[in-house]
Design an enzyme around this catalytic site. Structure first.
Site, PDB file in Angstrom:
ATOM      1  N   GLU A   1      -4.833   6.880  -5.804  1.00 15.95           N
ATOM      2  CA  GLU A   1      -4.776   6.196  -6.991  1.00 15.95           C
ATOM      3  C   GLU A   1      -6.115   6.370  -7.709  1.00 15.95           C
ATOM      4  O   GLU A   1      -7.388   6.403  -7.101  1.00 15.95           O
ATOM      5  CB  GLU A   1      -4.667   4.474  -6.664  1.00 15.95           C
ATOM      6  CG  GLU A   1      -3.541   4.098  -6.084  1.00 15.95           C
ATOM      7  CD  GLU A   1      -3.334   2.817  -5.597  1.00 15.95           C
ATOM      8  OE1 GLU A   1      -4.325   2.177  -5.987  1.00 15.95           O
ATOM      9  OE2 GLU A   1      -2.301   2.267  -5.193  1.00 15.95           O
TER      10      GLU A   1
ATOM     11  N   HIS B   1      -1.015  -0.327  -9.966  1.00 15.32           N
ATOM     12  CA  HIS B   1      -1.426  -1.001  -8.922  1.00 15.32           C
ATOM     13  C   HIS B   1      -1.972  -2.380  -9.833  1.00 15.32           C
ATOM     14  O   HIS B   1      -3.475  -2.597 -10.089  1.00 15.32           O
ATOM     15  CB  HIS B   1      -2.922  -0.501  -8.351  1.00 15.32           C
ATOM     16  CG  HIS B   1      -2.875  -1.267  -7.167  1.00 15.32           C
ATOM     17  ND1 HIS B   1      -3.592  -0.572  -5.932  1.00 15.32           N
ATOM     18  CD2 HIS B   1      -2.879  -2.368  -6.727  1.00 15.32           C
ATOM     19  CE1 HIS B   1      -3.567  -1.492  -4.994  1.00 15.32           C
ATOM     20  NE2 HIS B   1      -3.178  -2.625  -5.375  1.00 15.32           N
TER      21      HIS B   1
ATOM     22  N   ARG C   1       0.913  -1.328  -0.111  1.00 16.01           N
ATOM     23  CA  ARG C   1      -0.029  -0.218  -0.045  1.00 16.01           C
ATOM     24  C   ARG C   1       0.915   1.311   0.055  1.00 16.01           C
ATOM     25  O   ARG C   1       1.803   1.264   0.693  1.00 16.01           O
ATOM     26  CB  ARG C   1      -0.881   0.201   1.136  1.00 16.01           C
ATOM     27  CG  ARG C   1      -2.090  -1.031   1.388  1.00 16.01           C
ATOM     28  CD  ARG C   1      -2.937  -0.559   0.169  1.00 16.01           C
ATOM     29  NE  ARG C   1      -4.148  -1.537   0.125  1.00 16.01           N
ATOM     30  CZ  ARG C   1      -4.451  -2.595  -0.573  1.00 16.01           C
ATOM     31  NH1 ARG C   1      -3.177  -3.054  -1.225  1.00 16.01           N
ATOM     32  NH2 ARG C   1      -5.279  -3.493  -0.697  1.00 16.01           N
TER      33      ARG C   1
END
Length: 318
Positions: A266, A285, A237
């Protein structure tokens, strides 16, 4: 029944999810992330069911209060820190998740971790760009064999990464707050102190869960303790690593590079300083974004809707 599926970036939700098996449902799939609260409320107004992707969209008490028709919220994964479960319960919203076998959920991220390690150490992205621009051999790579892999967080995912490190004949060391020497040995790693982990690692890879305790656990002091030749990899994270401290370390050359798949915000904003940081490989991601994961994830979203509709909800978080 109105169903809204959020954040289908690749436009694949309908091909993976058997939504046609819900003939009574009006399914709307959104392809762009909605950061603006008013736009989000407008898009979700009147929805009975919302399927949210990971932790991209915070479902706060305020948002639940503004969505009186919402009755079922599905999150991909079985943990989502962006959902206020107490508020959901108070508003009568059932929250369900999706799950996969542990070996699958950790293997896809572990594999991407090693893609980033190799890409950073062998300058894959830079050499690809250089070759396309007509240049040949512009960098010198770094061997993994005989170097030290530091694993910050030796849980299921960290253990998989550690085992792959052994296949590269790396010395594997590990630390986390509750790790013991015996547990580290089970994963083929050597338990070290927190200070030694940062000082001795040639590759430091982060595999902690985000919490108040782990936020910014890798900060300016930790980055300053690392070797100038070391690289940092984060597929966990974003907020676990202090963004500003990392940019400063990369810019000053106090660490050699970084491979990142996760960020504080994000999608990564256009003006984020990480975009201009040197010696980085940045991915959007992708750790969990694989064909096998999507097959199970979207199937279970439809299963969650069906079970809830029939009065027997499954994988219930609240």
């Amino acid at each position: 029944m109105r169903i809204v599926v959020l954040d289908d970036y690749q436009r694949v939700a309908r091909s993976y999810g058997p939504f046609d098996g819900l003939p009574e449902a009006d399914v709307e799939v959104l392809h762009e992330h909605l950061d603006d609260q008013e736009a989000l409320v407008s898009a979700l107004r009147g929805a009975d069911v919302v399927a949210a992707m990971r932790e991209r969209t915070p479902f706060t008490a305020e948002l639940f209060a503004r969505l009186p028709d919402l009755r079922l919220l599905i999150t991909t994964g079985m943990v989502n820190a962006s959902i206020d479960l107490d508020a959901a319960r108070a508003c009568g919203v059932t929250v369900c998740g999706t799950t996969m076998a542990g070996s699958v959920t950790s293997s896809n991220t572990a594999e991407l971790t090693w893609a980033l390690i190799l890409a950073v150490q062998r300058h894959v992205a830079a050499e690809d760009r250089a070759l396309r621009d007509g240049r040949w051999q512009t960098t010198i790579g770094t061997d993994l064999n005989g170097t030290t892999l530091g694993v910050l967080g030796l849980g299921r995912l960290g253990s998989q990464v550690a085992r792959i490190g052994q296949a590269f004949d790396m010395r594997v060391i590990a630390w986390s707050e509750n790790l013991t020497p015996a547990r580290a040995a089970e994963a083929g790693a050597t338990y070290v102190s927190r200070d030694e982990l940062f000082a001795a690692s040639d590759v430091l890879t982060v595999h902690l869960k985000l919490s108040d305790r782990t936020k910014s656990v890798v900060g300016a002091a930790e980055l300053a303790a690392m070797k100038r030749t070391a690289v940092l990899i984060n597929t966990s994270r974003g907020p676990i690593v202090d963004r500003d401290a990392l940019v400063a370390a990369l810019t000053a050359g106090t660490i050699a590079g970084a491979g990142l798949d996760v960020y504080d915000v994000e999608p990564l904003p256009a003006g984020d300083p990480l975009r201009g940081a040197p010696n980085t490989v940045l991915l959007p991601h992708l750790g969990y974004v694989t064909d096998r994961t999507y097959q199970v994830m979207y199937q279970q979203i439809v299963d969650d809707v069906t079970a809830w509709r029939d009065g027997t909800p499954v994988r219930v978080l609240t």
